[in-house]
Scaffold this active site. Sequence first.
Site, mmCIF file in Angstrom:
data_model
loop_
_atom_site.group_PDB
_atom_site.id
_atom_site.type_symbol
_atom_site.label_atom_id
_atom_site.label_comp_id
_atom_site.label_asym_id
_atom_site.label_seq_id
_atom_site.Cartn_x
_atom_site.Cartn_y
_atom_site.Cartn_z
ATOM 1 N N CYS A 38 -45.465 -14.061 -7.858
ATOM 2 C CA CYS A 38 -44.159 -14.475 -7.346
ATOM 3 C C CYS A 38 -44.013 -14.170 -5.871
ATOM 4 C CB CYS A 38 -43.047 -13.690 -8.015
ATOM 5 S SG CYS A 38 -42.813 -14.068 -9.687
ATOM 6 N N CYS B 156 -35.404 -15.834 2.465
ATOM 7 C CA CYS B 156 -35.153 -14.543 1.818
ATOM 8 C C CYS B 156 -36.137 -13.548 2.442
ATOM 9 C CB CYS B 156 -35.353 -14.640 0.307
ATOM 10 S SG CYS B 156 -34.190 -15.797 -0.449
ATOM 11 N N CYS C 135 -39.707 -12.794 0.890
ATOM 12 C CA CYS C 135 -40.464 -13.903 0.282
ATOM 13 C C CYS C 135 -41.368 -14.585 1.297
ATOM 14 C CB CYS C 135 -39.491 -14.913 -0.314
ATOM 15 S SG CYS C 135 -40.315 -16.403 -0.931
ATOM 16 N N CYS D 234 -46.303 -22.927 -13.154
ATOM 17 C CA CYS D 234 -45.284 -22.646 -12.138
ATOM 18 C C CYS D 234 -45.419 -23.711 -11.054
ATOM 19 C CB CYS D 234 -45.536 -21.238 -11.592
ATOM 20 S SG CYS D 234 -44.424 -20.789 -10.253
ATOM 21 N N GLU E 260 -48.390 -25.263 -3.631
ATOM 22 C CA GLU E 260 -49.181 -24.541 -4.618
ATOM 23 C C GLU E 260 -48.589 -24.673 -6.021
ATOM 24 O OE1 GLU E 260 -51.355 -21.150 -1.998
ATOM 25 O OE2 GLU E 260 -49.280 -20.780 -2.526
ATOM 26 N N CYS F 17 -39.666 -23.489 2.325
ATOM 27 C CA CYS F 17 -38.292 -23.276 1.853
ATOM 28 C C CYS F 17 -37.427 -22.985 3.067
ATOM 29 C CB CYS F 17 -38.251 -22.096 0.873
ATOM 30 S SG CYS F 17 -36.610 -21.829 0.149
HETATM 31 N N1 SAH Z 1 -36.392 -20.544 -4.645
HETATM 32 C C1 SAH Z 1 -36.270 -20.185 -5.996
HETATM 33 C C2 SAH Z 1 -37.545 -20.312 -6.800
HETATM 34 C C3 SAH Z 1 -38.826 -19.813 -6.159
HETATM 35 S S1 SAH Z 1 -39.040 -18.085 -5.905
HETATM 36 C C4 SAH Z 1 -35.700 -18.798 -6.138
HETATM 37 O O1 SAH Z 1 -35.621 -18.088 -5.136
HETATM 38 O O2 SAH Z 1 -35.301 -18.448 -7.244
HETATM 39 C C5 SAH Z 1 -39.482 -17.437 -7.509
HETATM 40 C C6 SAH Z 1 -39.119 -15.957 -7.680
HETATM 41 O O3 SAH Z 1 -39.988 -15.077 -6.952
HETATM 42 C C7 SAH Z 1 -37.726 -15.637 -7.186
HETATM 43 O O4 SAH Z 1 -37.037 -14.812 -8.085
HETATM 44 C C8 SAH Z 1 -38.012 -14.891 -5.914
HETATM 45 O O5 SAH Z 1 -36.920 -14.141 -5.524
HETATM 46 C C9 SAH Z 1 -39.216 -14.090 -6.305
HETATM 47 N N2 SAH Z 1 -39.945 -13.556 -5.167
HETATM 48 C C10 SAH Z 1 -40.010 -14.066 -3.924
HETATM 49 N N3 SAH Z 1 -40.806 -13.278 -3.134
HETATM 50 C C11 SAH Z 1 -41.254 -12.268 -3.909
HETATM 51 C C12 SAH Z 1 -42.156 -11.172 -3.687
HETATM 52 N N4 SAH Z 1 -42.750 -11.008 -2.518
HETATM 53 N N5 SAH Z 1 -42.413 -10.343 -4.713
HETATM 54 C C13 SAH Z 1 -41.848 -10.566 -5.928
HETATM 55 N N6 SAH Z 1 -41.025 -11.591 -6.210
HETATM 56 C C14 SAH Z 1 -40.734 -12.439 -5.210
HETATM 57 FE FE1 SF4 Z 2 -36.835 -19.779 -0.874
HETATM 58 FE FE2 SF4 Z 2 -38.383 -17.687 -1.374
HETATM 59 FE FE3 SF4 Z 2 -35.747 -17.374 -1.182
HETATM 60 FE FE4 SF4 Z 2 -36.776 -18.657 -3.304
HETATM 61 S S1 SF4 Z 2 -37.086 -16.499 -2.771
HETATM 62 S S2 SF4 Z 2 -35.004 -19.268 -2.070
HETATM 63 S S3 SF4 Z 2 -38.540 -19.696 -2.327
HETATM 64 S S4 SF4 Z 2 -37.130 -18.017 0.471
#
Ligand code: SAH
Ligand code: SF4
Length: 362
Positions: free
Chosen positions: A346, A121, A124, A110, A97, A117
């Site tokens: 995000c 996390c 996420c 973006c 996306e 990934c």
């Molecule tokens: N992998 C990288 C970049 C992609 S995620 C990283 O983790 O930085 C982009 C941002 O969205 C990151 O700060 C991530 O922690 C945040 N993010 C992920 N899931 C989210 C959610 N459900 N609500 C708000 N922010 C989220």
């Molecule tokens: Fe991967 Fe999502 Fe963690 Fe970013 S926030 S490192 S995209 S699992």
Amino acid sequence: MNIAGLDLQDLTDFSFSEISEAFLQLELPKFRANQIWSWIWCHGVTDFQDMNNISKPIRSLLAEHFIIARPAISRRQKSYDGTIKWLIRLSDGHEVETVYIPEEDRGTLCISSQVGCTLNCSFCHTGTQRLVRNLTVGEICSQILLAMDELGEWPAGKLNRKLTNIVLMGMGEPLFNYENVAKAMKIVMSGDGIGISKRRITLSTSGIVPEIIRCGEDLGVNLAISLHAVNDTLRNELVPINRKYNLQALIDAVRNYPGLSNTRRVTWEYVMLDGVNDSQEDAIALLKLIRGIPSKINLIPFNPWPGSNYISSKSEKIEKFAAILLKAGYASPIRTPRGSDILAACGQLKSDSVRLRASQRA
Ligand code: SAH
Ligand code: SF4
């Protein structure tokens, strides 16, 4: 890419010197490389037959060896707030996306760096996608090319550009695909092409410490760190890569990021999870942790996704947290979710094809 038995190479994968090198093999002079580069990166042309300063026999020769690929758009969604999300289908059928976010003074794209990934996390959506592979250079660049096609941005470098900034905050961990991300960003930064400056590119990472330094020295783009917790116990749970690179190592790497100054600050991303990381003590600990580092803080209300186990902190709680930061000199750090009606905010990104398969399984 193999089309009809021919091994055709995608020129959007090539740096300028690689194009020159490949053309040399075909006994084409260097100025042909300049012409092609300009057609691809200044004019967005994908068909050699449209290159009217190149003779027909040479156009045919090029078409025998190369393509200028654009991935297909599986789905295009526009939010009430102007945000556009494209679900992009890659040549092997995988999907990623890309999201365009218009604001008053800028337009940010973006982009994704991986299919899915590996990092899981806990908050996420992308991390729940099992399918993972690195995007190629061309696949990273073509998200930008495709958005420029869609936004009517050719020729590149027009006044009042709609696409002014790039954030590597889509699907994937960019520092786990560093080589391709770096090459793609160098192509995008190139002055005789799209020409987006490193000051308008931000790479977001969950904290792959050894690559952070390398990225700063080699690319010099803006850095955003997905912090989300101020002690190792909680960060191990929310951002499991913390077990490998803990907070101390992360903070040290950021402190040494080349080029940080008060005009060029690191962004700390902090997702606000109700009852998990949103207390006043957390805010105070956050300030202590980043003391002395030129910083911006982005408080991100948690964006829910189907099956997520968290809820966002209430807005009063977020405001209280923000007030503590404000008092210490960090202004308006709350990020308004954009495009949440189309799951473009995000952490909500996950290919619809995967979503579909999951719902079929249920
Ligand atoms: N992998 C990288 C970049 C992609 S995620 C990283 O983790 O930085 C982009 C941002 O969205 C990151 O700060 C991530 O922690 C945040 N993010 C992920 N899931 C989210 C959610 N459900 N609500 C708000 N922010 C989220
Ligand atoms: Fe991967 Fe999502 Fe963690 Fe970013 S926030 S490192 S995209 S699992």
